[in-house]
Motif scaffolding. Structure first.
Motif, PDB file in Angstrom:
ATOM      1  N   SER A  73     -53.068   8.307  10.942  1.00 46.64           N
ATOM      2  CA  SER A  73     -53.747   8.979  12.060  1.00 46.64           C
ATOM      3  C   SER A  73     -53.644   8.158  13.341  1.00 46.64           C
ATOM      4  CB  SER A  73     -55.219   9.251  11.723  1.00 46.64           C
ATOM      5  OG  SER A  73     -55.999   8.063  11.785  1.00 46.64           O
ATOM      6  N   ARG A  74     -53.604   6.849  13.211  1.00 47.80           N
ATOM      7  CA  ARG A  74     -53.529   5.984  14.385  1.00 47.80           C
ATOM      8  C   ARG A  74     -52.167   6.095  15.079  1.00 47.80           C
ATOM      9  NH1 ARG A  74     -57.984   5.521  16.155  1.00 47.80           N
ATOM     10  NH2 ARG A  74     -57.614   3.507  17.083  1.00 47.80           N
ATOM     11  N   ILE A  75     -51.124   6.313  14.304  1.00 54.62           N
ATOM     12  CA  ILE A  75     -49.788   6.549  14.869  1.00 54.62           C
ATOM     13  C   ILE A  75     -49.752   7.945  15.485  1.00 54.62           C
ATOM     14  CG2 ILE A  75     -47.326   6.767  14.343  1.00 54.62           C
ATOM     15  CD1 ILE A  75     -47.886   4.832  11.940  1.00 54.62           C
ATOM     16  N   TYR A  76     -50.251   8.924  14.748  1.00 50.49           N
ATOM     17  CA  TYR A  76     -50.291  10.305  15.210  1.00 50.49           C
ATOM     18  C   TYR A  76     -50.994  10.407  16.560  1.00 50.49           C
ATOM     19  CZ  TYR A  76     -51.200  15.338  15.194  1.00 50.49           C
ATOM     20  OH  TYR A  76     -51.253  16.675  15.526  1.00 50.49           O
TER      21      TYR A  76
ATOM     22  N   LEU B  97     -42.116   6.540  17.715  1.00 52.82           N
ATOM     23  CA  LEU B  97     -41.803   7.752  18.475  1.00 52.82           C
ATOM     24  C   LEU B  97     -41.505   8.930  17.547  1.00 52.82           C
ATOM     25  CD1 LEU B  97     -39.689   6.244  21.383  1.00 52.82           C
ATOM     26  CD2 LEU B  97     -41.995   7.231  21.525  1.00 52.82           C
ATOM     27  N   TYR B  98     -40.789   8.680  16.476  1.00 48.90           N
ATOM     28  CA  TYR B  98     -40.488   9.749  15.524  1.00 48.90           C
ATOM     29  C   TYR B  98     -41.773  10.307  14.913  1.00 48.90           C
ATOM     30  CZ  TYR B  98     -38.997  12.188  11.359  1.00 48.90           C
ATOM     31  OH  TYR B  98     -38.841  13.145  10.379  1.00 48.90           O
ATOM     32  N   LEU B  99     -42.617   9.409  14.377  1.00 47.01           N
ATOM     33  CA  LEU B  99     -43.844   9.848  13.704  1.00 47.01           C
ATOM     34  C   LEU B  99     -44.848  10.446  14.681  1.00 47.01           C
ATOM     35  CD1 LEU B  99     -44.273   6.819  11.268  1.00 47.01           C
ATOM     36  CD2 LEU B  99     -43.605   9.156  10.657  1.00 47.01           C
ATOM     37  N   ASN B 100     -44.962   9.867  15.849  1.00 44.58           N
ATOM     38  CA  ASN B 100     -45.899  10.352  16.847  1.00 44.58           C
ATOM     39  C   ASN B 100     -45.509  11.748  17.347  1.00 44.58           C
ATOM     40  OD1 ASN B 100     -46.419  10.181  20.207  1.00 44.58           O
ATOM     41  ND2 ASN B 100     -48.185   9.778  18.880  1.00 44.58           N
ATOM     42  N   GLN B 101     -44.229  11.986  17.467  1.00 41.85           N
ATOM     43  CA  GLN B 101     -43.757  13.273  17.976  1.00 41.85           C
ATOM     44  C   GLN B 101     -43.828  14.395  16.938  1.00 41.85           C
ATOM     45  OE1 GLN B 101     -43.151  13.843  21.204  1.00 41.85           O
ATOM     46  NE2 GLN B 101     -43.727  11.710  21.501  1.00 41.85           N
ATOM     47  N   LEU B 102     -44.150  14.079  15.686  1.00 37.75           N
ATOM     48  CA  LEU B 102     -44.313  15.108  14.655  1.00 37.75           C
ATOM     49  C   LEU B 102     -45.589  15.912  14.876  1.00 37.75           C
ATOM     50  CD1 LEU B 102     -43.313  13.165  11.394  1.00 37.75           C
ATOM     51  CD2 LEU B 102     -41.966  14.895  12.617  1.00 37.75           C
ATOM     52  N   GLY B 103     -46.480  15.394  15.698  1.00 35.46           N
ATOM     53  CA  GLY B 103     -47.773  16.027  15.905  1.00 35.46           C
ATOM     54  C   GLY B 103     -47.677  17.364  16.629  1.00 35.46           C
TER      55      GLY B 103
END
Length: 189
Positions: free
Chosen positions: A150-153, A14-20
Motif C-alpha cells: 500500500s505504501r508503494i501504491y 514506477l511500475y507498481l505505483n502506476q498499476l493503481g
C-alpha cells in the motif's frame, strides 16, 4: 553497483505505483491507515487474552509496545541517517509519481516504518503462536505484505524501503517474541 540498484528500485516503484486506479485508492488508503487496523488489533488482543488470561496479557502488551517503539525509532534513525528522498519528493520523478494521499509524509523514506511495524507484529504473533495457530500467522504475514505494498501504491515509498522495513520488522518481531517467551516463563512459572 549502488546506483544501479537505486535505478532499478525507481523502475520497480514506477511500475507498481502506476498499476493503481482511482477505484482502488480508498481500499489502499484504508489498508495503510493505522486506524484501519484497530479491528484487527482488537481481535488479536481478544484471542491472546483468551489464551493467556489478563495478568499475562499485560506482559504481552509491554513486549508489543517495545517492539513497535523499537521499529519506529530504528526507522526514524535510518530515515535521517540515510536521507533518501521519498519518491514524491524526488526531483527526478517529478510528474511520474501517482500520489494518492494529500500529503507525502516526511522528506525521507528509507526505511518504511509502516512495513517494519506490520511485519514486526506479524512475525511476533507467528512466533508466539507457532504451529498452534499457523493460519493466523499466514494471514498476518499476508496482511503485512499488503500494508507494505500500500505504501508503494500510495506513492510514498520505494520497494527497497518496504523490503528493508520487512527485514527489520521480521527480525525484531522474532527477537521480541523470543524475549517475551523467556520473560513469561520466568515470571509466570
Amino acid at each position: 553497483m549502488w546506483e544501479a540498484l537505486i535505478e532499478k528500485d525507481q523502475d520497480w516503484f514506477l511500475y507498481l505505483n502506476q498499476l493503481g486506479t482511482p477505484s482502488w485508492d480508498s481500499f489502499w488508503l484504508f489498508l495503510s491507515d493505522k486506524w484501519g487496523a484497530l479491528p484487527l488489533y482488537a481481535l488479536l488482543l481478544f484471542l491472546v487474552s483468551r489464551q493467556l488470561g489478563w495478568k499475562r496479557v499485560l506482559l504481552f502488551l509491554v513486549f508489543i509496545g517495545l517492539l513497535i517503539t523499537t521499529t519506529d525509532q530504528l526507522s526514524g534513525f535510518f530515515k535521517y541517517g540515510v536521507q533518501r528522498l521519498r519518491p514524491c519528493y524526488d526531483p527526478g520523478l517529478e510528474g511520474l509519481v501517482r500520489l494518492v494521499k494529500s500529503s507525502c509524509g516526511g522528506r525521507f523514506g528509507y526505511f518504511s516504518a509502516h512495513a517494519a511495524n506490520a511485519f514486526g507484529l506479524a512475525a511476533f504473533f507467528t512466533v508466539f503462536w507457532g504451529k498452534s495457530r499457523r493460519l493466523w500467522g499466514v494471514l498476518l504475514i499476508l496482511w503485512a505484505l499488503l500494508v507494505g505494498y500500500s505504501r508503494i501504491y500510495l506513492g510514498v515509498h520505494y520497494p527497497l524501503d518496504i523490503a528493508t522495513g520487512f527485514l527489520a520488522g521480521g527480525l525484531l518481531g522474532w527477537l521480541f517474541a523470543q524475549l517475551y517467551k523467556k520473560a513469561d516463563q520466568n515470571i509466570f512459572k
